[in-house]
Motif scaffolding. Structure first.
Motif, PDB file in Angstrom:
ATOM      1  N   ARG A  73       0.878  -1.248  -0.009  1.00  0.00           N
ATOM      2  CA  ARG A  73       0.027   0.174   0.083  1.00  0.00           C
ATOM      3  C   ARG A  73       0.924   1.173   0.064  1.00  0.00           C
ATOM      4  O   ARG A  73       1.770   1.425   0.800  1.00  0.00           O
ATOM      5  N   ASN A  74       0.736   1.894  -0.870  1.00  0.00           N
ATOM      6  CA  ASN A  74       1.681   3.184  -1.083  1.00  0.00           C
ATOM      7  C   ASN A  74       0.737   4.417  -1.188  1.00  0.00           C
ATOM      8  O   ASN A  74      -0.138   4.502  -1.845  1.00  0.00           O
ATOM      9  N   LYS A  75       0.945   5.473  -0.542  1.00  0.00           N
ATOM     10  CA  LYS A  75       0.345   6.735  -0.418  1.00  0.00           C
ATOM     11  C   LYS A  75       1.176   7.929  -0.692  1.00  0.00           C
ATOM     12  O   LYS A  75       2.383   8.000  -0.213  1.00  0.00           O
ATOM     13  N   LEU A  76       0.756   8.822  -1.341  1.00  0.00           N
ATOM     14  CA  LEU A  76       1.359   9.971  -2.006  1.00  0.00           C
ATOM     15  C   LEU A  76       0.965  10.978  -0.676  1.00  0.00           C
ATOM     16  O   LEU A  76      -0.212  11.422  -0.686  1.00  0.00           O
ATOM     17  N   ILE A  77       2.069  11.592  -0.028  1.00  0.00           N
ATOM     18  CA  ILE A  77       1.655  12.608   0.904  1.00  0.00           C
ATOM     19  C   ILE A  77       1.899  13.818   0.559  1.00  0.00           C
ATOM     20  O   ILE A  77       1.293  14.862   0.891  1.00  0.00           O
ATOM     21  N   GLY A  78       2.874  14.050  -0.367  1.00  0.00           N
ATOM     22  CA  GLY A  78       2.978  15.537  -0.870  1.00  0.00           C
ATOM     23  C   GLY A  78       3.710  15.580  -1.955  1.00  0.00           C
ATOM     24  O   GLY A  78       4.489  14.408  -2.442  1.00  0.00           O
ATOM     25  N   TYR A  79       3.417  16.396  -3.144  1.00  0.00           N
ATOM     26  CA  TYR A  79       4.062  16.489  -4.387  1.00  0.00           C
ATOM     27  C   TYR A  79       4.075  17.993  -4.751  1.00  0.00           C
ATOM     28  O   TYR A  79       3.142  18.792  -4.497  1.00  0.00           O
ATOM     29  N   ALA A  80       4.906  18.415  -5.746  1.00  0.00           N
ATOM     30  CA  ALA A  80       4.906  19.731  -6.424  1.00  0.00           C
ATOM     31  C   ALA A  80       5.487  19.435  -7.776  1.00  0.00           C
ATOM     32  O   ALA A  80       6.251  18.764  -8.085  1.00  0.00           O
ATOM     33  N   VAL A  81       5.032  20.232  -8.750  1.00  0.00           N
ATOM     34  CA  VAL A  81       5.548  20.197 -10.219  1.00  0.00           C
ATOM     35  C   VAL A  81       6.009  21.387 -10.679  1.00  0.00           C
ATOM     36  O   VAL A  81       5.245  22.610 -10.365  1.00  0.00           O
ATOM     37  N   ASN A  82       6.777  21.393 -11.469  1.00  0.00           N
ATOM     38  CA  ASN A  82       7.352  22.802 -12.092  1.00  0.00           C
ATOM     39  C   ASN A  82       7.502  22.531 -13.658  1.00  0.00           C
ATOM     40  O   ASN A  82       8.424  21.822 -14.222  1.00  0.00           O
ATOM     41  N   PRO A  83       6.401  22.888 -14.441  1.00  0.00           N
ATOM     42  CA  PRO A  83       6.387  22.759 -15.694  1.00  0.00           C
ATOM     43  C   PRO A  83       7.408  23.290 -16.626  1.00  0.00           C
ATOM     44  O   PRO A  83       7.687  22.682 -17.587  1.00  0.00           O
ATOM     45  N   ASP A  84       7.980  24.557 -15.967  1.00  0.00           N
ATOM     46  CA  ASP A  84       8.971  25.133 -16.639  1.00  0.00           C
ATOM     47  C   ASP A  84      10.117  24.181 -16.897  1.00  0.00           C
ATOM     48  O   ASP A  84      11.026  24.353 -18.166  1.00  0.00           O
ATOM     49  N   MET A  85      10.414  23.661 -15.788  1.00  0.00           N
ATOM     50  CA  MET A  85      11.771  22.956 -15.834  1.00  0.00           C
ATOM     51  C   MET A  85      11.384  21.229 -16.114  1.00  0.00           C
ATOM     52  O   MET A  85      12.325  20.541 -16.169  1.00  0.00           O
ATOM     53  N   ARG A  86      10.245  20.964 -16.241  1.00  0.00           N
ATOM     54  CA  ARG A  86       9.639  19.566 -16.382  1.00  0.00           C
ATOM     55  C   ARG A  86      10.414  18.881 -15.404  1.00  0.00           C
ATOM     56  O   ARG A  86      10.700  17.598 -15.719  1.00  0.00           O
ATOM     57  N   VAL A  87      10.229  19.294 -14.199  1.00  0.00           N
ATOM     58  CA  VAL A  87      10.710  18.716 -12.924  1.00  0.00           C
ATOM     59  C   VAL A  87       9.569  18.505 -11.827  1.00  0.00           C
ATOM     60  O   VAL A  87       8.916  19.483 -11.875  1.00  0.00           O
ATOM     61  N   ALA A  88       9.504  17.559 -11.026  1.00  0.00           N
ATOM     62  CA  ALA A  88       8.518  17.353 -10.138  1.00  0.00           C
ATOM     63  C   ALA A  88       9.334  16.714  -8.760  1.00  0.00           C
ATOM     64  O   ALA A  88      10.438  16.012  -9.057  1.00  0.00           O
ATOM     65  N   PHE A  89       8.562  16.833  -7.608  1.00  0.00           N
ATOM     66  CA  PHE A  89       9.064  15.991  -6.667  1.00  0.00           C
ATOM     67  C   PHE A  89       7.945  15.492  -5.882  1.00  0.00           C
ATOM     68  O   PHE A  89       6.798  15.728  -5.794  1.00  0.00           O
ATOM     69  N   ASP A  90       8.295  14.359  -5.271  1.00  0.00           N
ATOM     70  CA  ASP A  90       7.076  13.797  -4.363  1.00  0.00           C
ATOM     71  C   ASP A  90       7.423  13.051  -2.996  1.00  0.00           C
ATOM     72  O   ASP A  90       8.844  13.104  -2.919  1.00  0.00           O
ATOM     73  N   TYR A  91       6.806  13.086  -1.955  1.00  0.00           N
ATOM     74  CA  TYR A  91       7.049  12.622  -0.655  1.00  0.00           C
ATOM     75  C   TYR A  91       5.882  11.428  -0.395  1.00  0.00           C
ATOM     76  O   TYR A  91       4.689  11.767  -0.606  1.00  0.00           O
ATOM     77  N   TRP A  92       6.279  10.036  -0.327  1.00  0.00           N
ATOM     78  CA  TRP A  92       5.464   9.155  -0.180  1.00  0.00           C
ATOM     79  C   TRP A  92       5.794   8.142   0.849  1.00  0.00           C
ATOM     80  O   TRP A  92       6.678   7.959   1.588  1.00  0.00           O
ATOM     81  N   HIS A  93       4.734   7.451   1.338  1.00  0.00           N
ATOM     82  CA  HIS A  93       4.866   6.145   2.407  1.00  0.00           C
ATOM     83  C   HIS A  93       4.483   5.067   1.894  1.00  0.00           C
ATOM     84  O   HIS A  93       3.283   4.892   1.215  1.00  0.00           O
ATOM     85  N   GLY A  94       5.052   3.819   2.063  1.00  0.00           N
ATOM     86  CA  GLY A  94       4.497   2.436   1.881  1.00  0.00           C
ATOM     87  C   GLY A  94       4.485   1.775   2.905  1.00  0.00           C
ATOM     88  O   GLY A  94       5.474   1.766   3.970  1.00  0.00           O
ATOM     89  N   GLU A  95       3.658   0.673   3.018  1.00  0.00           N
ATOM     90  CA  GLU A  95       3.649  -0.389   3.882  1.00  0.00           C
ATOM     91  C   GLU A  95       3.433  -1.867   3.211  1.00  0.00           C
ATOM     92  O   GLU A  95       2.659  -1.832   2.102  1.00  0.00           O
ATOM     93  N   ALA A  96       4.044  -2.785   3.484  1.00  0.00           N
ATOM     94  CA  ALA A  96       4.067  -3.827   2.652  1.00  0.00           C
ATOM     95  C   ALA A  96       4.197  -4.954   3.721  1.00  0.00           C
ATOM     96  O   ALA A  96       4.757  -5.158   4.954  1.00  0.00           O
ATOM     97  N   LYS A  97       3.549  -6.213   3.207  1.00  0.00           N
ATOM     98  CA  LYS A  97       3.374  -7.413   4.040  1.00  0.00           C
ATOM     99  C   LYS A  97       3.573  -8.572   3.012  1.00  0.00           C
ATOM    100  O   LYS A  97       3.240  -8.815   1.956  1.00  0.00           O
ATOM    101  N   GLY A  98       4.634  -9.321   3.621  1.00  0.00           N
ATOM    102  CA  GLY A  98       4.932 -10.676   2.869  1.00  0.00           C
ATOM    103  C   GLY A  98       3.494 -11.680   2.644  1.00  0.00           C
ATOM    104  O   GLY A  98       2.706 -11.922   3.149  1.00  0.00           O
TER     105      GLY A  98
END
Length: 347
Positions: free
Chosen positions: A299-324
């Motif tokens: 289960r992966n959750k996007l917590i925060g992000y931002a995009v800059n279309p001029d530079m064609r760059v973005a950032f994200d901050y995410w959190h994941g939980e995994a179970k075997g």
């Protein structure tokens, strides 16, 4: 294009070289911001970064005085679990950390090479290229090496409602050679991304041919939405129930993912020797994610992000939980990425 990933596994490393400083072909390009608030947040973030790194050229007291206008009295620097094991709380503690950092490392270069902002959360993300010269002891027992390390940081900076003073900071950065010696267990195999060589030229740093890449003078909001939607789909596809065929639309066929920390087995793949490539091409990315899903429910959750279309760059901050699936293994992981896009808005 490229994804630079810094997943917080609590141990990281940075490549150390003896080098000549790369020529700065261009700094952050002028941006046709989609809103004045985004422009304000990006400008404030750049000012904070440049002030933090300016101790070499200014007295520490002068920098602290400037920081009073940039950092809230109750600001919190979130611990990364590696360089900091507990949060820094309040202006005074943060200024003590600033002074300690500069006593250990002269900031030869400390420069914001990419920035993006989310006005809804008053948050700016900044990619910072740095070169640190070790001039002080890290542990109190070791002697300064005088060596210079270079690497990259991704900072997530949240400001007050007016967008003027920093209230929360979260930072992930590659480590210096000295930090590696102190914090990594013997025998740990590291192959961190060479961000200066593989990524920064795409942003116009140190390579004239890359700096000349075509950019539109006016970036449409539609392109920003395409970047945003593709980023969200990319993060969602790490969930077990996701349809990975969506990645045919989202990812450039030649997509590359670089492991900034260097601990994610890229070094075990002979065809990628010398480069911290965790994914090479769209099909490799789909295969890697499918392999994870076969072993774990994720289960992966996007917590925060931002995009800059001029530079064609973005950032994200995410959190994941995994179970075997066939074991009792459970783990949580979080990370930040800097993501580059092609002209069609694909990663």
């Amino acid at each position: 294009m490229q994804v630079l990933s810094q997943a917080s596994r609590r141990v990281l490393h940075s490549k150390v070289v003896t080098h000549r400083r790369p020529a700065r072909i261009s700094a952050i390009r002028p941006m046709s911001f989609l809103s004045s608030k985004q422009e304000q947040l990006c400008g404030r973030a750049r000012q904070f970064i440049e002030t933090w790194g300016s101790v070499k050229n200014k007295r520490i007291d002068a920098v602290k005085q400037e920081m009073k206008d940039l950092v809230a009295d109750d600001c919190v620097f979130k611990a990364d679990g590696v360089l900091y094991t507990s949060d820094l709380k309040g202006y005074n503690d943060i200024m003590k950390a600033l002074e300690r950092e500069h006593k250990k490392y002269e900031h030869v270069t400390y420069y914001p090479v990419a920035v993006a902002a989310d006005e809804d959360t008053n948050t700016a993300f900044v990619g910072v290229a740095w070169e640190y010269k070790n001039i002080g002891s890290l542990s109190g027992a070791d002697k300064p090496t005088g060596n210079t390390s270079r690497g990259f940081s991704i900072k997530q900076l949240t400001f007050d409602h007016e967008g003027k003073k920093l209230t929360v900071s979260r930072v992930n950065r590659q480590m210096t050679a000295e930090e590696q010696q102190i914090l990594l267990r013997p025998g740990v195999k590291c192959q961190p991304a060479d961000v200066f060589g593989d990524v920064l030229p795409k942003l116009g740093w140190g390579a004239a041919e890359e700096a000349k890449k075509d950019t539109d003078d006016s970036i449409s909001s539609d392109f920003a939405h395409t970047m945003q939607n593709n980023l969200m789909t990319w993060v969602h596809c790490w969930n077990t129930d996701a349809d990975l065929s969506q990645l045919d639309r989202v990812l450039d066929p030649a997509m590359m993912a670089y492991d900034a920390y260097g601990l994610h087995q890229a070094a075990d793949k002979p065809d990628r020797e010398g480069r911290a490539i965790s994914m090479m091409g769209r099909e490799d990315a789909k295969g890697a994610i499918a392999g994870l899903h076969r072993k774990f429910t994720d289960r992966n959750k996007l917590i925060g992000y931002a995009v800059n279309p001029d530079m064609r760059v973005a950032f994200d901050y995410w959190h994941g939980e995994a179970k075997g699936r066939d074991s009792d293994v459970k783990f949580e992981v979080e990370g930040v990425d800097m993501i580059l896009f092609n002209k069609q808005g694909q990663i």
